[in-house]
Design an enzyme around this catalytic site. Structure first.
Site, PDB file in Angstrom:
ATOM      1  CD  GLU A  17      -1.223  -0.244   3.721  1.00 43.91           C
ATOM      2  OE1 GLU A  17      -2.230  -0.953   3.547  1.00 43.91           O
ATOM      3  OE2 GLU A  17      -0.941   0.253   4.820  1.00 43.91           O
ATOM      4  CG  HIS A  63      -2.953   0.404   7.774  1.00 43.83           C
ATOM      5  ND1 HIS A  63      -2.820  -0.360   6.635  1.00 43.83           N
ATOM      6  CD2 HIS A  63      -3.761  -0.290   8.601  1.00 43.83           C
ATOM      7  CE1 HIS A  63      -3.522  -1.474   6.780  1.00 43.83           C
ATOM      8  NE2 HIS A  63      -4.107  -1.449   7.966  1.00 43.83           N
TER       9      HIS A  63
END
Lengths: 377, 294
Positions: free
Chosen positions: B214, B252
């Site tokens: 990511e 996150h």
């Protein structure tokens, strides 16, 4: 969490870093009064969580209080990279001899707070790194020892030749490390660190971001959060324990898990739509969370459709489906809702949703295509 | 075979009496993980009852737990304020792997913990990770056991549910896994992509790897170079966050584009440049793996 320049300077001052005095104004009258009090040329500086304030016209030199008033009235309310300026910092203008850069950030590769310093201050450090990398000196600080005096000196030596300046700068470097650690920062920078004709080293600009995970143990830093600097929906999401970022599109996304939420947004774009938000609803099937999520998504007038993408892992699909059904009964929702549910007990989950009158899908691609179609109306 | 955990994994659960710790301990025991001890300071001497009635002894500290049970792995479900200390205690206790599930650990605490673990040659997985699962052998963490099956694919990812998504799709076409590893979404993590790729390359049972990255940082770019230089096994990659705006944290703590660095675009390009097949959508992962296996 980003804090403003004036707040970062407060953090710096706590460690003894020399920063010029300054006061905050929210009206042109206040700006004029502050400038009158200083009785010298001042800078009026927009306080927004964005770089490029100077380029946007948000930082102005003012010869006197009248000019301070005039510039403040232009800057207050100004839009800088999508953010409205609510307050300005009024600070005595300094005479600048040289400009250097000193920054600290978390380096993932070295797993440590890492200094970057350059004698070429006053410009974007990314540009310096790209065009003249030899003008940057880096140092990763071993968290077990902290920044050692010889290391601070090594960094300061790269900035100046004059021993008196080096001595002051090595002190600033050490104080900046303390400020970084004691603020629970993830990034901080002084750009520029100036020298004055009198031979003083001063931090005339300051930037700091705080590691959100530190806030629970640093109430004084947590208090620095400026709620006016973020959309109300993001404040509400944080209070509800949801991770939310508002975007500009029309497909409202409600997803469990950050990675899946990003992948869902990407897929919306892939099928020709635009995501209205990032929203990670987390792993629970708690209807209260779903209600909060729906309220937040529907508070955005751009949202034309609400897309749920849920992977039932430990939390089973039937529980998630029950949570969604209960939540949608509790509040009135205008935009159509499409739901994708897959994973453990997905048949049961789909059955619950269909009985409640929802169109439910198991394929992520199918549901996103449908959502994009509905958003285009 | 598998990587990092197997039938010989003897697990201590730190925070076994908490809500998450107790729930997931039951889930792990149900899967067949050998949970040999629990640690909760102040609750030493009590026991935890597993789903089949097995009694797991609880200790006040890691030292005692390891000395009395021969545990070799720990998993941390301790709340963020105390997690870093729990990790340090585990690193100091003699286990060789510490799996840190907790989300929200201050980054500077982890900088210190990682430095300590490097000195002690102990592997940390996470924090802010779902743990790992070697189908048919052992599960440490919170990965849902229902979606995995034994087979030849290694899976490594920074994300939780996106990994489940990929694993579920693999399993539904009959492609099982050697080990599924979630390395975590924080900026400072112990075990990175390269560590996992290296282990999968060395594992004779693994024939292909799915790597799910990511935005944020450069771990994927470095992993891509490793794949080209050191790996004989095919790797399929996916990157989440093509539509993420710069400077914003996407859930996150580590998923943030800083300045112009860490974008999905640059990571996908690094994958392509180094011979990693890139899935444009999660649904493409299975097909690319099937192509790679021939």
């Amino acid at each position: 969490m980003d804090i403003h320049e004036y707040q970062a300077k407060e953090r710096f001052a706590l460690e003894g870093i020399p920063v010029p005095p300054g006061q905050i104004a929210t009206t042109p009258d206040q700006a004029e009064a502050i400038a009158t009090e200083y009785g010298c040329a001042v800078m009026v500086k927009a306080q927004v969580h964005s770089g490029g304030r100077g380029k946007a016209g948000g930082v102005k030199y003012c010869n006197d209080a009248g000019e301070a008033r005039e510039h403040a009235s232009n800057i207050l309310g100004m839009d800088i990279n999508g953010l409205t300026v609510e307050k300005v910092l009024v600070t005595p203008a300094e005479e600048i001899e040289t400009e250097a850069y000193v920054g600290v950030l978390i380096d993932r590769k070295h797993q440590a707070a890492t200094f970057m310093v350059s004698p070429d201050g006053g410009m974007d450090i990314e540009e310096v790194a790209a065009s003249t990398p030899d003008r940057i000196r880096k140092l990763s600080v071993d968290p077990r020892y902290g920044l050692m005096p010889h290391q601070a000196l090594w960094l300061a030596n790269f900035l100046y030749d004059d021993p008196a300046l080096i001595k002051q700068a090595s002190k600033v470097v050490a104080q900046l490390y303390d400020s970084f650690v004691n603020s629970g920062a993830s990034m901080t920078e002084i750009n520029p660190l100036i020298t004055t004709p009198e031979g003083e080293v001063k931090a005339i600009d300051a930037k700091m971001s705080i590691d959100g995970n530190e806030l629970f143990r640093r109430p004084d830093v947590a208090e620095m959060r400026d709620l006016s600097a973020e959309p109300a929906s993001e404040t509400k999401a944080r209070e509800a324990g949801l991770s939310y970022v508002k975007l500009e599109g029309s497909v409202g996304c409600c997803v469990n898990g950050a990675g899946l939420a990003m992948a869902t947004m990407d897929l919306v774009k892939y099928y020709g739509g635009e995501p209205a938000n990032f929203l990670d609803i987390g792993g629970s099937s708690n209807p209260d969370k779903v209600v909060s999520a729906l309220e937040i998504i529907t508070s955005d007038p751009n949202v034309k459709v609400i897309l749920f993408n849920i992977f039932g892992g430990i939390t089973r699909c039937d529980d998630v489906a029950t949570g969604i059904v209960e939540a949608t009964r509790r509040i009135d929702i205008k935009p159509p809702i499409v739901i994708r549910l897959t994973g453990t007990n997905e048949e049961l989950g789909l059955q619950i949703l269909e009985e409640a009158g929802f169109s439910a899908y198991t394929s992520m691609d199918d549901v996103v295509e449908k959502a994009v179609e509905l958003a285009k109306g | 075979m598998s990587i990092f955990i197997n039938n010989d994994t003897k697990l201590v659960v730190q925070g076994i009496t908490g809500r998450d710790g107790s729930f997931h301990t039951s889930q792990m025991m149900e899967y067949g993980t050998q949970v040999v001890a629990g640690v909760t300071p102040g609750k030493g001497g009590q026991t935890f009852e597993g789903p089949d009635g097995t009694m797991v002894p609880i200790f006040n500290g890691m030292d005692e737990a390891v000395a009395q049970t021969g545990a070799n792995t720990s998993v941390v479900y301790v709340p963020p304020a105390f997690a870093a200390n729990a990790i340090l205690e585990a690193v100091d206790s003699g286990v060789s792997l510490v799996v840190a599930i907790t989300e929200g650990v201050p980054v500077l605490d982890m900088a210190r913990a990682h430095a300590f673990a490097r000195d002690k040659c102990v592997r940390i997985l996470g924090p802010n990770c779902p743990g790992l699962l070697s189908p048919g052998q052992s599960k440490v963490g919170i990965l849902p056991a229902q979606i995995v099956t034994e087979g030849p694919i290694g899976v490594v990812s920074r994300s939780g549910t996106l990994t489940y998504e990929a694993v579920f799709q693999l399993t539904s076409v009959g492609l099982g896994q050697t080990t599924c590893v979630g390395i975590g979404g924080d900026p400072l993590i112990g075990t990175n992509f390269i560590d996992c790729l290296e282990a999968f390359e060395a594992d004779p049972e693994t024939s292909a790897v799915v790597m799910i990255g990511e935005i944020g940082g450069t771990d994927e770019q470095e992993a891509a170079e490793f794949v080209k230089a050191k790996m004989s096994k095919p790797v399929v990659g996916f990157i989440a966050g093509q539509t993420a705006p710069p400077g914003r944290q996407m859930g996150h703590a580590g998923a943030i584009i800083s300045g112009s660095a860490g974008t999905a675009e640059e990571k996908m390009k690094a994958f392509e440049d180094n011979g990693i097949a890139v899935a444009q959508r999660p649904a493409d992962i299975v097909g690319l793996i099937q192509d790679a296996l021939g």
